[in-house]
Design an enzyme around this catalytic site. Structure first.
Site, PDB file in Angstrom:
ATOM      1  N   HIS A   1      35.118  -1.534  24.144  1.00  0.00           N
ATOM      2  CA  HIS A   1      34.614  -1.298  25.496  1.00  0.00           C
ATOM      3  C   HIS A   1      33.135  -0.915  25.472  1.00  0.00           C
ATOM      4  O   HIS A   1      32.583  -0.577  24.423  1.00  0.00           O
ATOM      5  CB  HIS A   1      35.410  -0.178  26.186  1.00  0.00           C
ATOM      6  CG  HIS A   1      36.746  -0.618  26.698  1.00  0.00           C
ATOM      7  ND1 HIS A   1      37.854  -0.732  25.889  1.00  0.00           N
ATOM      8  CD2 HIS A   1      37.160  -0.975  27.950  1.00  0.00           C
ATOM      9  CE1 HIS A   1      38.891  -1.131  26.607  1.00  0.00           C
ATOM     10  NE2 HIS A   1      38.496  -1.290  27.860  1.00  0.00           N
TER      11      HIS A   1
ATOM     12  N   LYS B   1      32.354   4.197  28.566  1.00  0.00           N
ATOM     13  CA  LYS B   1      33.772   4.527  28.773  1.00  0.00           C
ATOM     14  C   LYS B   1      34.081   5.847  28.078  1.00  0.00           C
ATOM     15  O   LYS B   1      33.816   6.015  26.884  1.00  0.00           O
ATOM     16  CB  LYS B   1      34.671   3.412  28.243  1.00  0.00           C
ATOM     17  CG  LYS B   1      36.157   3.659  28.525  1.00  0.00           C
ATOM     18  CD  LYS B   1      36.990   2.446  28.193  1.00  0.00           C
ATOM     19  CE  LYS B   1      38.482   2.699  28.413  1.00  0.00           C
ATOM     20  NZ  LYS B   1      38.811   3.027  29.807  1.00  0.00           N
TER      21      LYS B   1
END
Length: 263
Positions: free
Chosen positions: A153, A157
């Protein structure tokens, strides 16, 4: 058909903005309010230029003013839980895309749905391709006993492993009915990710990424890789729209978009 009235919690975030844009494009969905801790004006212009909607950091005030059918939440667990309690008290159905909830918080959300006679869906992922990826990983788990999950990600995040990765491992274990195989010897266990009954889950956080996951199965003389890549937040919107339309007809708690897809 009367449009479904929707309030977006986390409206100034990237997912919140994408949700608002999508709501403006849907004939049967109507954005009526926006909530964000960064709200500095009483009205938020809609992305399509069609007008503005009430905008505030005070969720209770926006819910009282707009009386929505559904609240969509894309924030963080710390901000989401108080908002869920407030929305449930207002008898507002909930579509929750926030991840990072503890098992105790998930239990509380389920109880809030029952107590207030509303529909609540918590979905770790709204991308239809990601849901199919998990489904395929479950099927493979019936036949292959060694597997690892790698999720990648963007570097903003906050939670790791991702909610999708944890849900994937849990679904695989449920389908298999027993733990996966573990390597006979590991010299550096702290370099091997987080273990879930034999499934190692690895997290990567780098700029330039959005959301990606692969499940790798291994067996004698072969391997199988199932991968999903999200290149823009637009990929989540069909799932969000489906969840909004379904949750107004649902009472109780639903975990995972796969339940609505009947996979």
């Amino acid at each position: 058909m009367t449009p479904i009235k929707v309030v977006v919690h986390g409206a100034s975030g990237k997912m919140g903005q994408e949700v608002l844009k999508t709501l403006c494009q849907e004939n049967n969905l109507l954005p009526v309010g926006a909530v964000d801790i960064r709200a500095k004006s009483p009205a938020l212009p809609l992305p399509d230029g069609s007008g503005s909607i009430p905008y505030s950091a005070d969720l209770s005030s926006v819910l009282s003013q707009t009386k929505p059918d559904v609240m969509v939440d894309f924030t963080i667990a710390k901000a989401s839980m108080p908002a869920i309690r407030i929305a449930a008290a207002h008898k507002v159905n909930l579509v929750i895309g926030t991840t990072g909830f503890s098992p105790e918080e998930i239990s509380e959300i389920e109880q809030l749905a029952k107590t207030n006679d509303i529909g609540i869906i918590v979905a770790p992922n709204f991308a239809l391709g990601a849901i199919i990826m998990v489904h395929l990983a479950q099927e493979a788990s019936r036949f292959l006993a060694s597997a690892e999950v790698i999720e990648l990600h963007h570097d903003k995040k906050l939670d790791s492993p991702s909610g999708t990765a944890l849900a994937t491992a849990a679904a695989m274990l449920k389908t298999r009915g027993e733990a996966f195989n573990k390597p006979a010897k590991e010299n550096m266990s702290d370099a091997r990710g987080q273990e879930h009954d034999g499934i190692r889950v690895h997290s990567v956080r780098l700029p330039g990424l959005l959301a990606h996951q692969e499940v790798i199965f291994g067996a004698a003389g072969q391997s199988l890789t199932i991968r999903h890549d999200a290149f823009s937040r637009e990929c989540y919107m069909p799932g969000v729209v489906l969840a909004i339309k379904e949750i107004v007809q649902t009472k109780g708690f639903v975990f995972g978009l796969d339940k609505l897809l009947k996979l």
